[in-house]
Design a protein around this motif. Structure first.
Motif, PDB file in Angstrom:
ATOM      1  N   UNK A  64       0.864  -1.131  -0.231  1.00 30.97           N
ATOM      2  CA  UNK A  64       0.086   0.274   0.058  1.00 30.97           C
ATOM      3  C   UNK A  64       0.719   1.099  -0.050  1.00 30.97           C
ATOM      4  N   UNK A  65       0.594   1.681  -0.823  1.00 30.81           N
ATOM      5  CA  UNK A  65       1.478   3.278  -0.421  1.00 30.81           C
ATOM      6  C   UNK A  65       0.501   4.676  -0.958  1.00 30.81           C
ATOM      7  N   UNK A  66      -0.884   3.783  -0.368  1.00 27.08           N
ATOM      8  CA  UNK A  66      -1.325   5.408  -0.696  1.00 27.08           C
ATOM      9  C   UNK A  66      -1.550   6.264  -1.781  1.00 27.08           C
ATOM     10  N   UNK A  67      -1.840   5.381  -2.955  1.00 28.58           N
ATOM     11  CA  UNK A  67      -1.687   6.573  -4.640  1.00 28.58           C
ATOM     12  C   UNK A  67      -3.409   6.834  -4.672  1.00 28.58           C
ATOM     13  N   UNK A  68      -3.724   6.501  -3.896  1.00 31.52           N
ATOM     14  CA  UNK A  68      -5.445   7.630  -4.342  1.00 31.52           C
ATOM     15  C   UNK A  68      -5.192   8.979  -3.532  1.00 31.52           C
ATOM     16  N   UNK A  69      -4.645   8.979  -2.259  1.00 30.13           N
ATOM     17  CA  UNK A  69      -3.939   9.778  -1.133  1.00 30.13           C
ATOM     18  C   UNK A  69      -3.447  10.821  -2.251  1.00 30.13           C
ATOM     19  N   UNK A  70      -2.358  10.748  -2.887  1.00 29.79           N
ATOM     20  CA  UNK A  70      -1.183  11.001  -3.001  1.00 29.79           C
ATOM     21  C   UNK A  70      -2.053  11.661  -4.552  1.00 29.79           C
ATOM     22  N   UNK A  71      -2.923  11.171  -5.332  1.00 25.61           N
ATOM     23  CA  UNK A  71      -3.061  11.995  -6.263  1.00 25.61           C
ATOM     24  C   UNK A  71      -3.700  13.412  -5.813  1.00 25.61           C
ATOM     25  N   UNK A  72      -4.695  13.229  -4.701  1.00 26.23           N
ATOM     26  CA  UNK A  72      -5.143  15.172  -4.623  1.00 26.23           C
ATOM     27  C   UNK A  72      -4.190  15.804  -4.274  1.00 26.23           C
ATOM     28  N   UNK A  73      -3.034  15.056  -4.311  1.00 23.91           N
ATOM     29  CA  UNK A  73      -1.723  16.343  -3.901  1.00 23.91           C
ATOM     30  C   UNK A  73      -0.503  16.754  -5.450  1.00 23.91           C
ATOM     31  N   UNK A  74      -1.154  16.413  -6.066  1.00 26.30           N
ATOM     32  CA  UNK A  74      -0.454  16.596  -7.175  1.00 26.30           C
ATOM     33  C   UNK A  74      -1.624  16.740  -8.835  1.00 26.30           C
ATOM     34  N   UNK A  75      -0.837  16.981  -9.583  1.00 30.08           N
ATOM     35  CA  UNK A  75      -1.874  17.768 -10.663  1.00 30.08           C
ATOM     36  C   UNK A  75      -2.143  16.517 -11.700  1.00 30.08           C
ATOM     37  N   UNK A  76      -2.898  16.674 -12.084  1.00 29.44           N
ATOM     38  CA  UNK A  76      -3.407  15.632 -12.776  1.00 29.44           C
ATOM     39  C   UNK A  76      -2.545  14.715 -14.149  1.00 29.44           C
ATOM     40  N   UNK A  77      -1.185  15.450 -14.923  1.00 29.93           N
ATOM     41  CA  UNK A  77      -0.497  14.770 -15.332  1.00 29.93           C
ATOM     42  C   UNK A  77       0.846  14.104 -14.423  1.00 29.93           C
ATOM     43  N   UNK A  78       0.925  15.548 -13.618  1.00 35.31           N
ATOM     44  CA  UNK A  78       1.349  14.197 -12.332  1.00 35.31           C
ATOM     45  C   UNK A  78       1.575  12.858 -11.833  1.00 35.31           C
ATOM     46  N   UNK A  79       0.681  12.892 -12.323  1.00 39.11           N
ATOM     47  CA  UNK A  79      -0.313  11.280 -11.432  1.00 39.11           C
ATOM     48  C   UNK A  79      -0.005  10.373 -12.580  1.00 39.11           C
ATOM     49  N   UNK A  80      -0.544  10.341 -13.954  1.00 36.26           N
ATOM     50  CA  UNK A  80       0.267   9.460 -14.750  1.00 36.26           C
ATOM     51  C   UNK A  80       1.716   8.297 -14.091  1.00 36.26           C
ATOM     52  N   UNK A  81       2.984   8.722 -14.219  1.00 33.21           N
ATOM     53  CA  UNK A  81       3.748   8.343 -13.388  1.00 33.21           C
ATOM     54  C   UNK A  81       2.937   6.733 -12.406  1.00 33.21           C
ATOM     55  N   UNK A  82       2.053   7.211 -11.254  1.00 36.50           N
ATOM     56  CA  UNK A  82       1.761   6.821 -10.729  1.00 36.50           C
ATOM     57  C   UNK A  82       0.791   5.473 -11.144  1.00 36.50           C
ATOM     58  N   UNK A  83      -0.097   5.994 -12.159  1.00 36.30           N
ATOM     59  CA  UNK A  83      -0.667   4.845 -12.483  1.00 36.30           C
ATOM     60  C   UNK A  83       0.600   3.221 -13.612  1.00 36.30           C
ATOM     61  N   UNK A  84       1.607   3.831 -13.663  1.00 41.63           N
ATOM     62  CA  UNK A  84       2.389   2.963 -14.347  1.00 41.63           C
ATOM     63  C   UNK A  84       2.304   1.735 -12.990  1.00 41.63           C
ATOM     64  N   UNK A  85       2.547   2.439 -11.616  1.00 43.33           N
ATOM     65  CA  UNK A  85       3.152   1.569 -10.642  1.00 43.33           C
ATOM     66  C   UNK A  85       1.523   1.057  -9.966  1.00 43.33           C
ATOM     67  N   UNK A  86       0.366   0.500 -10.648  1.00 39.11           N
ATOM     68  CA  UNK A  86      -0.835   0.148  -9.919  1.00 39.11           C
ATOM     69  C   UNK A  86      -0.788  -1.422 -11.104  1.00 39.11           C
ATOM     70  N   UNK A  87      -0.976  -1.293 -12.258  1.00 39.54           N
ATOM     71  CA  UNK A  87      -0.919  -2.771 -12.883  1.00 39.54           C
ATOM     72  C   UNK A  87       0.620  -2.136 -13.675  1.00 39.54           C
ATOM     73  N   UNK A  88       1.636  -2.586 -12.708  1.00 42.25           N
ATOM     74  CA  UNK A  88       2.970  -2.496 -13.221  1.00 42.25           C
ATOM     75  C   UNK A  88       2.879  -4.029 -14.586  1.00 42.25           C
ATOM     76  N   UNK A  89       3.000  -4.630 -14.973  1.00 40.63           N
ATOM     77  CA  UNK A  89       2.563  -5.544 -15.655  1.00 40.63           C
ATOM     78  C   UNK A  89       2.003  -5.443 -17.310  1.00 40.63           C
ATOM     79  N   UNK A  90       0.885  -4.193 -16.866  1.00 41.72           N
ATOM     80  CA  UNK A  90       0.456  -3.004 -18.103  1.00 41.72           C
ATOM     81  C   UNK A  90       0.225  -1.569 -18.189  1.00 41.72           C
TER      82      UNK A  90
END
Lengths: 411, 380
Positions: A64-90
């Motif tokens: 658990x890295x708190x991705x949903x909370x992290x998203x509230x603290x950054x702009x929309x484009x900044x969150x794109x790299x975090x989506x890499x790390x959701x399903x890191x196989x796709x």
């Protein structure tokens, strides 16, 4: 003083022993978080009677890295790299799904070329993810070589990803309103060449398992999930379709122009591990077909929505020549793509299942709240039910067939 | 040279023989571990171990590079690593049995080689073929089974002494599996010895005599037993896989569900002893299979070795015999590896089902069939 000896009553003792049930103890076994077959950091707290699982409790949250909370603290484009790390196989598929969700919030229509790029990359990500799932499943049931054959093909895909996005693993390819760069020249030809050589290899890999007696013994009628259960536990993706439910967002609610491609949605009949394996195999074939179709009609045009002036940062040439564009770029980069107030939910058919993003915006460049619906999390929720009364080796087989990824499950 | 050896006291002779055993079996086991890595790499389309090298060797033109690509130095590096690693003793284990288990694994494996002939030479004085063997005991195959099956104790001891749950499950599986398959294995060789010990001959269980009876003149006499008794060979082969814990029957260590099975708590040299033992068992198992069913040192069916090497010097003939036998054994070891890297693994209960419900009835029926058939053939 005489000692009194008592003669033990042997007959009574034997009778008592025969009536008495053997007192057996149940054993608790922690499978994971560092176990070769839990595919990451899943922990299953098993209660065993011999080798039979009497109770199974998944323990989540090790990633658990708190991705949903992290998203509230950054702009929309900044969150794109975090989506890499959701399903890191796709990652390519997650990137595109996230961008589509934000675009739905902005009510923004992306050009046909962007849609085609997203379809191609998502399907390539699906093939890569299923290859990984298939290979790992091979290891889970003991067929090591399958893993290496799958990995060889996956490497070829990663080389293509690298050429497209600059990164092999964490691609971060999407931007709100488009993609980060256009498709390089000659790249589509390479993708077609890959598809052509991949299909026979895929058949060869599947041939190693599909009619293999040992593999069928390990998977047929193991971990059977009924269609009703699959729906009520919120399963999605190949796990749902393996149970015989014909549900695929690409067909049911087409996005990115999926309606123009001709493909089948494979469904299983029994919902056991073998059906899920067959579904994944067939999905790879269908994905390859979609990729070749999309490349055949690959539209020309821009790789970003040109009318999205306050969302997609302008090109460098324009920034250097126009004051207005420079200010626009500055605003987008510092304050984020400007979204209207409102909320949007978008879900895409990802390799692992339905990946959904629910975004609440109070206008501006930062989401107020973001909720991610990770398919792996929902798929794992059925584990206690499906692992009940199975053997320890079957738990491994079931885990492999559910093909989850903990990055997306724990978020 | 021979006289010098014969003049030595018996205990020194025995010690020398023991040393030879270790010198033969340990390098073969080591070479097997390298072969496993190379074969798996070959099957999976990778180069395999090809990096490690030692100073100066790489400077030898062609040959040095060849050795490096062959990966022989990985073998040495592995060995050195295992010896020099810290000897960790987990706090929760039963110390005595924990240390005993790897030894119990290795010692039976080394002992069985004593009664396995690994070649033959032509004795000009008596004009007979003599085995290259450390101790040509009459009980031959019985000794192999009796000593070889002791190694089950190592898995059980390792499982229990580790005082940990995964090794425990591995140990339980190992004991059940090995004992189940031993039955079929023993039953599967009975027809062979029924055939070898025709009435009138001197009763023997020696492996040398088994090969001798595959080197007779005539159609049936020169036929390898794998053609004569394919079912025996099949049952023996399956049981051999189970007995050596090789995939698809590697229940005791199946790393997908039991992490490492019985050796989960083992590290450094103790761990490598388990593996040397596994490969030693594999080598001996292949050797015994070759002797029983594949004509031992006879190069081809219906082509016995003795006339071929009769005119040659004793050392050359002996080397040819050993060479043919080793070549067959290594080919058989390759089969072990080929299967391991191709097939998935059975589930534990399926292994037991196959053992008791399929293989054992098959073996029993097989014994009955061949007993009748041999009786009929010998009456006529």
């Amino acid at each position: 003083m005489a000692t009194e000896f008592t003669v033990p009553d042997v007959a009574a003792k034997t009778a008592a022993a025969a009536n008495q049930e053997f007192e057996t103890e149940k054993m608790s076994l922690a499978m994971g978080p560092s176990h070769p077959s839990t595919h990451g950091v899943l922990r299953l707290q098993l209660e065993l009677d011999g080798e039979t699982v009497t109770h199974c409790a998944p323990v989540l949250g090790y990633l658990h890295r708190g991705d949903e909370k992290i998203a509230e603290n950054m702009t929309y484009n900044q969150f794109v790299p975090y989506t890499d790390r959701l399903d890191y196989l796709a990652p390519l598929a997650s990137n595109a799904a996230y961008a589509a969700a934000v675009e739905k919030l902005a009510n923004l229509e992306v050009p046909a070329r962007v849609q085609a790029i997203r379809v191609i990359t998502s399907e390539m990500a699906r093939v890569s993810s299923h290859l990984m799932g298939l290979g790992a499943y091979g290891i889970d049931v003991g067929a090591w070589s399958v893993f290496f054959y799958c990995f060889t093909e996956r490497e070829k895909l990663y080389t293509l990803f690298e050429e497209l996005t600059g990164a092999r693993f964490t691609t971060s390819y999407s931007r709100i309103g488009g993609v980060s760069r256009d498709v390089p020249e000659g790249w589509t030809d390479k993708v077609v060449a890959f598809c052509d050589q991949f299909l026979p290899i895929l058949e060869e890999i599947l041939k190693l398992l599909t009619r293999n007696k040992i593999f069928m013994d390990r998977t047929v009628d193991v971990g059977t999930i009924s269609a009703a259960d699959a729906i009520s536990y919120g399963l999605s993706g190949p796990n749902l379709r393996g149970s015989g439910v014909k549900s695929d967002l690409r067909k049911d609610r087409p996005y990115w122009g999926y309606e123009q491609y001709d493909f089948e949605v494979p469904v299983g009949s029994k919902g056991d591990c073998y059906d899920r394996y067959l579904c994944r195999g067939e999905e790879m074939r269908q994905s390859i077909s979609i990729i070749t179709q999309a490349i055949a009609i690959f539209p020309a045009g821009s790789y970003y929505a040109e009318d999205a002036r306050r969302i997609f940062a302008p090109k460098k040439a324009k920034i250097l020549s126009s004051m207005e564009e420079l200010i626009n770029n500055f605003m987008i980069v510092t304050e984020g793509p400007q979204m209207p107030a409102g909320e949007a939910y978008f879900e895409a058919e990802n390799p692992k299942g339905t990946l959904g993003f629910f975004i609440v915006s109070k206008s501006g460049g930062v989401p107020w709240r973001m909720k991610i619906r990770g398919p792996s999390f929902c798929n794992l929720s059925i584990l206690p039910k499906v692992c009940q009364d199975e053997l320890v080796s079957d738990v491994v087989s079931i885990l492999g067939s559910l093909d989850f990824v903990m990055g997306e499950c724990d978020r | 040279m021979i006289d010098l050896y014969l003049d030595l006291p018996v205990w020194i002779q025995s010690a020398l023989k023991g040393l030879i055993v270790i010198m033969v079996i340990i390098p073969i086991a080591g070479a097997c571990s390298l072969a496993e890595r190379k074969v798996s790499a070959w099957i999976q389309g990778r180069p395999g171990p090809n990096r490690a090298t030692v100073p100066w060797v790489a400077w030898i033109p062609f040959f040095g590079k060849f050795l490096q690509r062959l990966g022989v130095f990985h073998l040495m590096a592995d060995g050195a690593k295992f010896i020099f690693k810290e000897d960790v003793l987990p706090g929760h284990v039963n110390k005595f049995y924990y240390y005993l288990a790897p030894l119990v694994a290795l010692v039976p494996a080394l002992c069985t080689i004593v009664v396995v002939p690994f070649g033959a030479y032509f004795d000009a004085a008596t004009e007979t073929l003599q085995p290259v063997i450390l101790a040509n005991v009459d009980v031959g195959i019985l000794a192999v089974f009796a000593i070889g099956s002791l190694s089950v104790y190592s898995l059980i001891l390792a499982g229990w002494a580790s005082n940990s749950k995964y090794p425990f499950l591995g140990g339980v599986r190992a004991s059940a599996q090995l004992i189940s398959y031993e039955l079929s294995m023993t039953l599967s060789v009975i027809p062979v010895f029924l055939w070898v010990n025709a009435p009138g001959g001197n009763g023997t269980l020696s492996l040398f005599d088994v090969v001798q009876s595959q080197s007779q003149p005539g159609f049936l006499g020169g036929m390898w037993f794998v053609f004569l008794m394919p079912l025996c060979a099949f049952v023996f082969l399956v049981a051999l896989f189970a007995e050596t814990n090789r995939q698809p029957f590697d229940m005791p260590e199946s790393e997908a569900d039991l992490v490492g099975g019985f050796h989960t708590e083992y590290g450094e040299f103790k761990w490598s002893l388990f593996f040397v033992a596994e490969y030693a068992h594999m080598t001996i198992g292949s050797g015994v299979f070759v002797l029983l069913f594949l004509g031992g040192w006879n190069p081809l069916p219906w082509v016995p070795l003795a006339p071929l090497i009769a005119g040659l010097p004793i050392w050359l003939g002996g080397l040819i015999g050993i060479g043919v036998f080793l070549a067959k054994s290594l080919a058989f070891i390759f089969l072990f590896m080929w299967i391991r890297w191709t097939l998935p693994r059975f589930r534990y209960d399926q292994v037991m089902t196959i053992g008791w419900q399929k293989l054992l009835p098959l073996a029993i029926g097989n014994v009955i069939f061949y007993a009748l058939a041999i009786a009929v053939i010998e009456r006529s």
